[in-house]
Design a protein around this motif. Structure first.
Motif, PDB file in Angstrom:
ATOM      1  N   LYS A 130       8.312  -6.816  -5.763  1.00  0.00           N
ATOM      2  CA  LYS A 130       8.294  -7.813  -4.686  1.00  0.00           C
ATOM      3  C   LYS A 130       6.821  -8.141  -4.118  1.00  0.00           C
ATOM      4  O   LYS A 130       6.668  -8.628  -3.136  1.00  0.00           O
ATOM      5  CB  LYS A 130       9.309  -7.297  -3.440  1.00  0.00           C
ATOM      6  CG  LYS A 130      10.514  -6.960  -4.140  1.00  0.00           C
ATOM      7  CD  LYS A 130      11.365  -6.219  -2.895  1.00  0.00           C
ATOM      8  CE  LYS A 130      12.529  -5.364  -3.532  1.00  0.00           C
ATOM      9  NZ  LYS A 130      13.031  -4.852  -2.286  1.00  0.00           N
ATOM     10  N   SER A 131       5.706  -7.829  -4.830  1.00  0.00           N
ATOM     11  CA  SER A 131       4.352  -7.722  -4.453  1.00  0.00           C
ATOM     12  C   SER A 131       3.362  -8.324  -5.249  1.00  0.00           C
ATOM     13  O   SER A 131       3.695  -8.297  -6.486  1.00  0.00           O
ATOM     14  CB  SER A 131       4.100  -6.319  -4.001  1.00  0.00           C
ATOM     15  OG  SER A 131       4.966  -5.316  -3.442  1.00  0.00           O
ATOM     16  N   ARG A 132       2.320  -8.816  -4.841  1.00  0.00           N
ATOM     17  CA  ARG A 132       1.281  -9.145  -5.849  1.00  0.00           C
ATOM     18  C   ARG A 132       0.239  -8.202  -5.992  1.00  0.00           C
ATOM     19  O   ARG A 132      -0.408  -8.575  -7.049  1.00  0.00           O
ATOM     20  CB  ARG A 132       0.574 -10.365  -4.956  1.00  0.00           C
ATOM     21  CG  ARG A 132       1.518 -11.691  -4.725  1.00  0.00           C
ATOM     22  CD  ARG A 132       0.865 -12.817  -4.552  1.00  0.00           C
ATOM     23  NE  ARG A 132       0.233 -13.526  -5.717  1.00  0.00           N
ATOM     24  CZ  ARG A 132      -0.566 -14.704  -5.685  1.00  0.00           C
ATOM     25  NH1 ARG A 132      -0.856 -15.224  -4.544  1.00  0.00           N
ATOM     26  NH2 ARG A 132      -1.232 -15.112  -6.841  1.00  0.00           N
ATOM     27  N   LEU A 133       0.239  -7.293  -5.304  1.00  0.00           N
ATOM     28  CA  LEU A 133      -0.882  -6.044  -5.729  1.00  0.00           C
ATOM     29  C   LEU A 133      -0.249  -4.729  -5.074  1.00  0.00           C
ATOM     30  O   LEU A 133       0.345  -4.916  -4.132  1.00  0.00           O
ATOM     31  CB  LEU A 133      -1.952  -6.483  -4.904  1.00  0.00           C
ATOM     32  CG  LEU A 133      -3.289  -5.544  -4.749  1.00  0.00           C
ATOM     33  CD1 LEU A 133      -3.818  -5.236  -6.014  1.00  0.00           C
ATOM     34  CD2 LEU A 133      -4.554  -5.879  -3.860  1.00  0.00           C
ATOM     35  N   VAL A 134      -0.456  -3.729  -5.740  1.00  0.00           N
ATOM     36  CA  VAL A 134      -0.403  -2.402  -5.259  1.00  0.00           C
ATOM     37  C   VAL A 134      -1.742  -1.692  -4.904  1.00  0.00           C
ATOM     38  O   VAL A 134      -2.310  -1.496  -5.887  1.00  0.00           O
ATOM     39  CB  VAL A 134       0.744  -1.574  -6.267  1.00  0.00           C
ATOM     40  CG1 VAL A 134       0.769  -0.134  -5.546  1.00  0.00           C
ATOM     41  CG2 VAL A 134       2.019  -2.381  -6.268  1.00  0.00           C
ATOM     42  N   LEU A 135      -1.655  -1.062  -3.784  1.00  0.00           N
ATOM     43  CA  LEU A 135      -2.929  -0.056  -3.487  1.00  0.00           C
ATOM     44  C   LEU A 135      -2.455   1.288  -3.562  1.00  0.00           C
ATOM     45  O   LEU A 135      -1.369   1.753  -2.865  1.00  0.00           O
ATOM     46  CB  LEU A 135      -3.317  -0.411  -2.081  1.00  0.00           C
ATOM     47  CG  LEU A 135      -4.340  -1.841  -1.765  1.00  0.00           C
ATOM     48  CD1 LEU A 135      -3.542  -2.973  -2.193  1.00  0.00           C
ATOM     49  CD2 LEU A 135      -4.656  -1.772  -0.424  1.00  0.00           C
ATOM     50  N   PRO A 154      -0.847  -6.252 -10.491  1.00  0.00           N
ATOM     51  CA  PRO A 154      -2.104  -5.715 -10.377  1.00  0.00           C
ATOM     52  C   PRO A 154      -2.102  -4.267  -9.652  1.00  0.00           C
ATOM     53  O   PRO A 154      -1.391  -4.253  -8.704  1.00  0.00           O
ATOM     54  CB  PRO A 154      -3.036  -6.589  -9.858  1.00  0.00           C
ATOM     55  CG  PRO A 154      -2.268  -7.837 -10.270  1.00  0.00           C
ATOM     56  CD  PRO A 154      -0.813  -7.648 -10.290  1.00  0.00           C
ATOM     57  N   VAL A 155      -2.865  -3.224  -9.940  1.00  0.00           N
ATOM     58  CA  VAL A 155      -2.962  -2.094  -9.318  1.00  0.00           C
ATOM     59  C   VAL A 155      -4.341  -1.710  -8.897  1.00  0.00           C
ATOM     60  O   VAL A 155      -5.176  -1.786  -9.526  1.00  0.00           O
ATOM     61  CB  VAL A 155      -2.441  -0.897  -9.986  1.00  0.00           C
ATOM     62  CG1 VAL A 155      -2.543   0.488  -9.064  1.00  0.00           C
ATOM     63  CG2 VAL A 155      -0.889  -1.066 -10.216  1.00  0.00           C
ATOM     64  N   LEU A 156      -4.748  -1.712  -7.770  1.00  0.00           N
ATOM     65  CA  LEU A 156      -5.899  -1.217  -7.054  1.00  0.00           C
ATOM     66  C   LEU A 156      -6.066   0.089  -6.652  1.00  0.00           C
ATOM     67  O   LEU A 156      -5.397   0.658  -5.949  1.00  0.00           O
ATOM     68  CB  LEU A 156      -6.348  -2.077  -5.771  1.00  0.00           C
ATOM     69  CG  LEU A 156      -7.611  -1.756  -5.154  1.00  0.00           C
ATOM     70  CD1 LEU A 156      -8.889  -2.039  -6.077  1.00  0.00           C
ATOM     71  CD2 LEU A 156      -7.729  -2.694  -3.789  1.00  0.00           C
ATOM     72  N   LEU A 157      -7.018   1.034  -7.384  1.00  0.00           N
ATOM     73  CA  LEU A 157      -7.029   2.444  -7.112  1.00  0.00           C
ATOM     74  C   LEU A 157      -8.435   2.520  -6.229  1.00  0.00           C
ATOM     75  O   LEU A 157      -9.207   1.847  -6.579  1.00  0.00           O
ATOM     76  CB  LEU A 157      -7.390   2.995  -8.599  1.00  0.00           C
ATOM     77  CG  LEU A 157      -6.011   2.919  -9.613  1.00  0.00           C
ATOM     78  CD1 LEU A 157      -6.524   3.319 -10.912  1.00  0.00           C
ATOM     79  CD2 LEU A 157      -5.020   3.466  -8.994  1.00  0.00           C
ATOM     80  N   ALA A 215       0.911  -1.380  -0.041  1.00  0.00           N
ATOM     81  CA  ALA A 215      -0.027  -0.066  -0.049  1.00  0.00           C
ATOM     82  C   ALA A 215       1.047   1.269   0.021  1.00  0.00           C
ATOM     83  O   ALA A 215       1.415   1.631   0.892  1.00  0.00           O
ATOM     84  CB  ALA A 215      -1.055  -0.021   1.240  1.00  0.00           C
ATOM     85  N   ALA A 216       0.960   2.001  -1.136  1.00  0.00           N
ATOM     86  CA  ALA A 216       1.492   3.097  -1.205  1.00  0.00           C
ATOM     87  C   ALA A 216       0.941   4.323  -0.435  1.00  0.00           C
ATOM     88  O   ALA A 216      -0.179   4.601  -0.690  1.00  0.00           O
ATOM     89  CB  ALA A 216       1.891   3.464  -2.591  1.00  0.00           C
ATOM     90  N   VAL A 217       1.320   5.113   0.452  1.00  0.00           N
ATOM     91  CA  VAL A 217       0.611   5.869   1.115  1.00  0.00           C
ATOM     92  C   VAL A 217       1.309   7.360   1.464  1.00  0.00           C
ATOM     93  O   VAL A 217       2.812   7.067   1.277  1.00  0.00           O
ATOM     94  CB  VAL A 217       0.246   5.552   2.515  1.00  0.00           C
ATOM     95  CG1 VAL A 217      -0.769   4.300   2.632  1.00  0.00           C
ATOM     96  CG2 VAL A 217       1.404   5.177   3.411  1.00  0.00           C
ATOM     97  N   ASP A 218       0.729   8.336   1.644  1.00  0.00           N
ATOM     98  CA  ASP A 218       1.432   9.471   1.974  1.00  0.00           C
ATOM     99  C   ASP A 218       0.603   9.732   3.423  1.00  0.00           C
ATOM    100  O   ASP A 218      -0.254   8.903   3.765  1.00  0.00           O
ATOM    101  CB  ASP A 218       1.482  10.824   1.224  1.00  0.00           C
ATOM    102  CG  ASP A 218      -0.035  11.159   0.810  1.00  0.00           C
ATOM    103  OD1 ASP A 218      -1.120  10.847   1.262  1.00  0.00           O
ATOM    104  OD2 ASP A 218      -0.111  12.193  -0.413  1.00  0.00           O
ATOM    105  N   LEU A 219       0.697  10.894   3.786  1.00  0.00           N
ATOM    106  CA  LEU A 219      -0.289  11.315   5.131  1.00  0.00           C
ATOM    107  C   LEU A 219      -1.372  12.104   4.935  1.00  0.00           C
ATOM    108  O   LEU A 219      -1.917  12.624   5.818  1.00  0.00           O
ATOM    109  CB  LEU A 219       0.925  11.661   6.042  1.00  0.00           C
ATOM    110  CG  LEU A 219       1.806  10.743   6.661  1.00  0.00           C
ATOM    111  CD1 LEU A 219       2.675  11.476   7.921  1.00  0.00           C
ATOM    112  CD2 LEU A 219       1.341   9.595   6.983  1.00  0.00           C
TER     113      LEU A 219
END
Length: 277
Positions: free
Chosen positions: A95-100, A128-131, A5-9
């Motif tokens: 290195k991941s199966r999914l990116v959020l 796969p990318v989940l938006l 899960a790619a996040v900022d704050l």
């Protein structure tokens, strides 16, 4: 393999965290948060003005410490890196199966998502990318946008796997348009067939291709947003689309993905053609 899960704050932070927590349990995979501190400008300043380097480094260290504290409070594993966000996230995605990725509001990562980070990941076509325009806390029905392409078949297979893991219904949706519309059926001749016959033949074609019965709905539609409207009308909690990013340069992501990338009100899962769940 993990869910990344790619996040900022910013304002989408909680939506991404809640979705990561939900998917960790629903799919049985560990979720990991990733925050990237953009450092290119500060690094350039330190090279130009060496006397600033110690204070800039101290500031970056303080920022990283605060971000780690914020990630730790979620109860999920988190990492903080420095660098250019798109490149760092793309490297970790391998290195991941999914990116959020969050997809609402005006936060820093959202700005990147609409024109940078998400599009960069989608064009690479590696994972796969989940938006997420909102948090995804439960999935009872998964809608898949279908055509007769290998990318569409991959998306359907991933949706089936998610459906089994979550106990969710999977519904394939296919649009048929007239010439010049979004979804002209090249495998049929709409000019010589009545609409009802076109729809029925398209349904049979897709059911045979997918080796599935009773899960495909074919509808008339002239606009890519008609697919979104149909998915919402059928009570979908998630919309899945296939992407042919690595197999063609024409409409690189596919017209449907391009249209819905920034306009979907539903969580949108984009599956590369070569993906296997």
């Amino acid at each position: 393999m993990r869910l990344l899960a790619a996040v900022d704050l910013g304002e989408e932070f909680q939506d991404v965290v809640e979705t990561a927590r939900f998917l960790q349990g629903a799919l049985g995979m560990p979720a990991e948060l990733l925050h990237v501190v953009p450092t290119s400008y500060l690094e350039a300043l330190a090279r130009r003005f060496p006397d600033l380097a110690p204070s800039l480094e101290a500031t970056l260290g303080s920022v990283e410490g605060k971000v780690r504290e914020a990630l730790a409070e979620t109860g999920l594993k988190g990492q903080v890196f420095r660098g250019f966000p798109a490149q760092v996230v793309a490297g970790e995605a391998l290195k991941s199966r999914l990116v959020l990725v969050g997809q609402r509001g005006v936060g820093a990562l959202e700005v990147l998502a609409r024109g940078g980070l998400a599009r960069y990941l989608l064009h690479r076509g590696e994972v796969p990318v989940l938006l997420l325009p909102r948090a995804m806390k439960a999935v009872r029905r998964i809608a898949v946008g279908l055509d007769d392409s290998p990318a569409s078949l991959s998306a359907f297979r991933v949706a089936e796997a998610w459906g089994r893991a979550m106990g969710a219904e999977v519904l394939g949706l296919h649009l048929v348009s007239g010439e010049g519309g979004c979804c002209f059926p090249t495998y049929l001749d709409p000019k010589g067939l009545a609409l009802a016959e076109v729809l029925e033949r398209a349904r049979g074609h897709l059911e045979a291709l997918l080796k599935a019965t009773g899960v495909v709905e074919v509808s008339k539609g002239e606009d890519e947003l008609d697919l979104l409207r149909l998915a919402e009308a059928r009570g979908a909690d998630l919309l899945v689309l296939g992407s042919k990013a690595r197999s063609t340069w024409r409409h690189r992501l596919g017209r449907m993905v391009e249209a819905l990338l920034t306009q979907s009100h539903l969580p949108l899962l984009v599956v590369p053609e070569a993906a296997v769940w």
